[in-house]
Design a protein around this motif. Structure first.
Motif, PDB file in Angstrom:
ATOM      1  N   SER A  59       0.755  -1.168   0.083  1.00 30.32           N
ATOM      2  CA  SER A  59       0.024   0.113   0.168  1.00 30.32           C
ATOM      3  C   SER A  59       0.519   1.299   0.002  1.00 30.32           C
ATOM      4  O   SER A  59       0.527   2.481  -0.364  1.00 30.32           O
ATOM      5  N   ARG A  60       2.136   1.219   0.476  1.00 26.14           N
ATOM      6  CA  ARG A  60       2.687   2.238   0.476  1.00 26.14           C
ATOM      7  C   ARG A  60       4.118   2.130  -0.542  1.00 26.14           C
ATOM      8  O   ARG A  60       5.187   2.970  -0.316  1.00 26.14           O
ATOM      9  N   ALA A  61       4.087   1.276  -1.542  1.00 30.86           N
ATOM     10  CA  ALA A  61       5.151   1.020  -2.571  1.00 30.86           C
ATOM     11  C   ALA A  61       5.582   2.126  -3.308  1.00 30.86           C
ATOM     12  O   ALA A  61       6.680   1.848  -3.981  1.00 30.86           O
ATOM     13  N   ARG A  62       4.840   3.027  -3.353  1.00 30.92           N
ATOM     14  CA  ARG A  62       5.267   4.231  -4.165  1.00 30.92           C
ATOM     15  C   ARG A  62       6.090   5.474  -3.330  1.00 30.92           C
ATOM     16  O   ARG A  62       6.647   6.255  -3.850  1.00 30.92           O
ATOM     17  N   GLU A  63       6.334   5.055  -2.163  1.00 31.95           N
ATOM     18  CA  GLU A  63       7.117   6.047  -1.124  1.00 31.95           C
ATOM     19  C   GLU A  63       8.707   5.732  -1.416  1.00 31.95           C
ATOM     20  O   GLU A  63       9.114   4.320  -1.941  1.00 31.95           O
ATOM     21  N   PRO A  83       9.487   1.538   3.689  1.00 28.01           N
ATOM     22  CA  PRO A  83       8.298   1.584   4.302  1.00 28.01           C
ATOM     23  C   PRO A  83       7.817   0.064   4.923  1.00 28.01           C
ATOM     24  O   PRO A  83       6.807  -0.115   5.419  1.00 28.01           O
ATOM     25  N   GLY A  84       8.660  -0.836   4.604  1.00 27.48           N
ATOM     26  CA  GLY A  84       8.202  -2.329   5.002  1.00 27.48           C
ATOM     27  C   GLY A  84       8.199  -2.459   6.506  1.00 27.48           C
ATOM     28  O   GLY A  84       9.194  -2.014   7.207  1.00 27.48           O
ATOM     29  N   HIS A 104      25.180 -11.244   5.177  1.00 29.62           N
ATOM     30  CA  HIS A 104      26.448 -11.843   5.128  1.00 29.62           C
ATOM     31  C   HIS A 104      27.772 -10.832   4.949  1.00 29.62           C
ATOM     32  O   HIS A 104      28.781 -10.690   5.591  1.00 29.62           O
ATOM     33  N   ILE A 105      27.337 -10.371   3.696  1.00 29.05           N
ATOM     34  CA  ILE A 105      28.246  -9.384   2.905  1.00 29.05           C
ATOM     35  C   ILE A 105      28.343  -8.203   3.840  1.00 29.05           C
ATOM     36  O   ILE A 105      29.653  -7.795   4.203  1.00 29.05           O
ATOM     37  N   VAL A 106      27.245  -7.527   4.253  1.00 27.64           N
ATOM     38  CA  VAL A 106      27.268  -6.487   4.953  1.00 27.64           C
ATOM     39  C   VAL A 106      27.949  -6.551   6.276  1.00 27.64           C
ATOM     40  O   VAL A 106      28.804  -5.717   6.781  1.00 27.64           O
ATOM     41  N   GLU A 107      27.602  -7.611   6.979  1.00 32.43           N
ATOM     42  CA  GLU A 107      28.223  -7.943   8.099  1.00 32.43           C
ATOM     43  C   GLU A 107      29.930  -8.224   8.003  1.00 32.43           C
ATOM     44  O   GLU A 107      30.680  -7.563   9.089  1.00 32.43           O
ATOM     45  N   SER A 108      30.345  -8.842   7.143  1.00 32.02           N
ATOM     46  CA  SER A 108      31.773  -8.853   6.881  1.00 32.02           C
ATOM     47  C   SER A 108      32.337  -7.491   6.488  1.00 32.02           C
ATOM     48  O   SER A 108      33.736  -7.714   6.930  1.00 32.02           O
ATOM     49  N   LEU A 109      31.897  -6.710   5.998  1.00 30.62           N
ATOM     50  CA  LEU A 109      32.414  -5.522   5.465  1.00 30.62           C
ATOM     51  C   LEU A 109      32.304  -4.353   6.577  1.00 30.62           C
ATOM     52  O   LEU A 109      33.035  -3.282   6.364  1.00 30.62           O
ATOM     53  N   SER A 110      31.323  -4.537   7.422  1.00 34.86           N
ATOM     54  CA  SER A 110      31.344  -3.011   8.345  1.00 34.86           C
ATOM     55  C   SER A 110      31.657  -3.507   9.846  1.00 34.86           C
ATOM     56  O   SER A 110      31.947  -4.865  10.095  1.00 34.86           O
ATOM     57  N   LEU A 111      31.883  -2.487  10.319  1.00 35.34           N
ATOM     58  CA  LEU A 111      31.961  -2.839  11.956  1.00 35.34           C
ATOM     59  C   LEU A 111      30.994  -3.397  12.526  1.00 35.34           C
ATOM     60  O   LEU A 111      31.147  -4.239  13.523  1.00 35.34           O
ATOM     61  N   ARG A 112      29.675  -2.594  12.238  1.00 34.86           N
ATOM     62  CA  ARG A 112      28.605  -3.462  12.830  1.00 34.86           C
ATOM     63  C   ARG A 112      27.432  -2.826  12.108  1.00 34.86           C
ATOM     64  O   ARG A 112      27.504  -1.883  11.206  1.00 34.86           O
ATOM     65  N   TRP A 113      26.315  -3.553  11.985  1.00 42.01           N
ATOM     66  CA  TRP A 113      25.044  -3.071  11.378  1.00 42.01           C
ATOM     67  C   TRP A 113      24.002  -3.432  12.137  1.00 42.01           C
ATOM     68  O   TRP A 113      23.981  -4.295  13.095  1.00 42.01           O
ATOM     69  N   GLY A 114      22.699  -2.999  11.726  1.00 43.92           N
ATOM     70  CA  GLY A 114      21.632  -3.168  12.373  1.00 43.92           C
ATOM     71  C   GLY A 114      20.472  -2.478  11.872  1.00 43.92           C
ATOM     72  O   GLY A 114      20.508  -1.928  10.697  1.00 43.92           O
ATOM     73  N   TRP A 115      19.165  -2.541  12.540  1.00 45.72           N
ATOM     74  CA  TRP A 115      17.967  -1.814  11.982  1.00 45.72           C
ATOM     75  C   TRP A 115      17.305  -1.567  13.211  1.00 45.72           C
ATOM     76  O   TRP A 115      17.548  -1.824  14.354  1.00 45.72           O
ATOM     77  N   ALA A 116      16.248  -0.609  12.807  1.00 44.65           N
ATOM     78  CA  ALA A 116      15.215  -0.250  13.936  1.00 44.65           C
ATOM     79  C   ALA A 116      13.740   0.260  13.162  1.00 44.65           C
ATOM     80  O   ALA A 116      13.990   0.667  12.204  1.00 44.65           O
ATOM     81  N   PRO A 117      12.785   0.204  13.996  1.00 45.47           N
ATOM     82  CA  PRO A 117      11.637   0.417  13.431  1.00 45.47           C
ATOM     83  C   PRO A 117      11.430   1.939  13.234  1.00 45.47           C
ATOM     84  O   PRO A 117      11.985   2.557  14.305  1.00 45.47           O
ATOM     85  N   GLY A 122       7.701   1.393   8.765  1.00 46.46           N
ATOM     86  CA  GLY A 122       8.640   1.222   8.129  1.00 46.46           C
ATOM     87  C   GLY A 122       9.932   0.963   9.277  1.00 46.46           C
ATOM     88  O   GLY A 122       9.710   0.611  10.260  1.00 46.46           O
ATOM     89  N   LYS A 123      11.192   1.159   8.382  1.00 47.20           N
ATOM     90  CA  LYS A 123      12.327   0.862   9.218  1.00 47.20           C
ATOM     91  C   LYS A 123      13.574   1.316   8.893  1.00 47.20           C
ATOM     92  O   LYS A 123      13.438   1.951   7.441  1.00 47.20           O
ATOM     93  N   ILE A 124      14.586   1.563   9.551  1.00 48.96           N
ATOM     94  CA  ILE A 124      15.863   2.011   8.923  1.00 48.96           C
ATOM     95  C   ILE A 124      16.963   0.823   9.147  1.00 48.96           C
ATOM     96  O   ILE A 124      16.896   0.211  10.184  1.00 48.96           O
TER      97      ILE A 124
END
Length: 143
Positions: A59-63, A83-84, A104-117, A122-124
């Motif tokens: 429903s928010r796919a155009r964002e 928006p997912g 796994h690629i992101v994890e191997s190349l970064s110091l850390r990674w994560g997400w938040a609602p 949506g999320k970041i």
């Protein structure tokens, strides 16, 4: 501290634009040595945002999806919002699966990674990469 944001329209071609934006931004910040790894991270996170984030939020796919790069000393954070409602998770694909190794690629190349609602929906998703420059203490140093 420096930052740059790029709005990605909801089209598959935008993943290429995201990589170009990241490379151009890092070059402008004299951090070209980080470009290859950042391109991979941006590519994986943007692909996931389009493949999963937009699909799960029909429903928010155009964002648009927003890509931001934030620099503080020797650290550069890459953030993408979509928006997912689904959340990213590492998985162990079988040898016959197509895909499934992006985080796994992101994890191997970064110091850390994560997400938040994000509210109301949506999320970041973010990843922090280290340059060869000296670090300055600051908010990117803490998970």
């Amino acid at each position: 501290m420096a930052s740059a944001t790029f709005v990605l329209p909801p089209h598959a071609e935008s993943v290429h634009s995201a990589r170009s934006f990241a490379t151009g931004t890092l070059t402008g910040w004299s951090l070209g040595e980080l470009s290859e790894n950042m391109e991979l991270v941006v590519s994986e996170l943007a692909t996931n945002a389009f493949r999963h984030g937009l699909r799960l939020a029909e429903s928010r796919a155009r964002e648009p999806i927003r890509l931001s790069l934030l620099r503080r000393g020797g650290l550069v954070a890459c953030t993408l919002n979509d928006p997912g409602a689904g959340f990213p998770a590492l998985r162990d694909p079988s040898p016959l699966d197509i895909g499934g190794l992006g985080l796994h690629i992101v994890e191997s190349l970064s110091l850390r990674w994560g997400w938040a609602p994000l509210a109301p929906y949506g999320k970041i998703v973010w990843a922090v990469l280290r340059t060869g420059l000296p670090e300055e203490p600051g908010p990117l140093d803490h998970p």
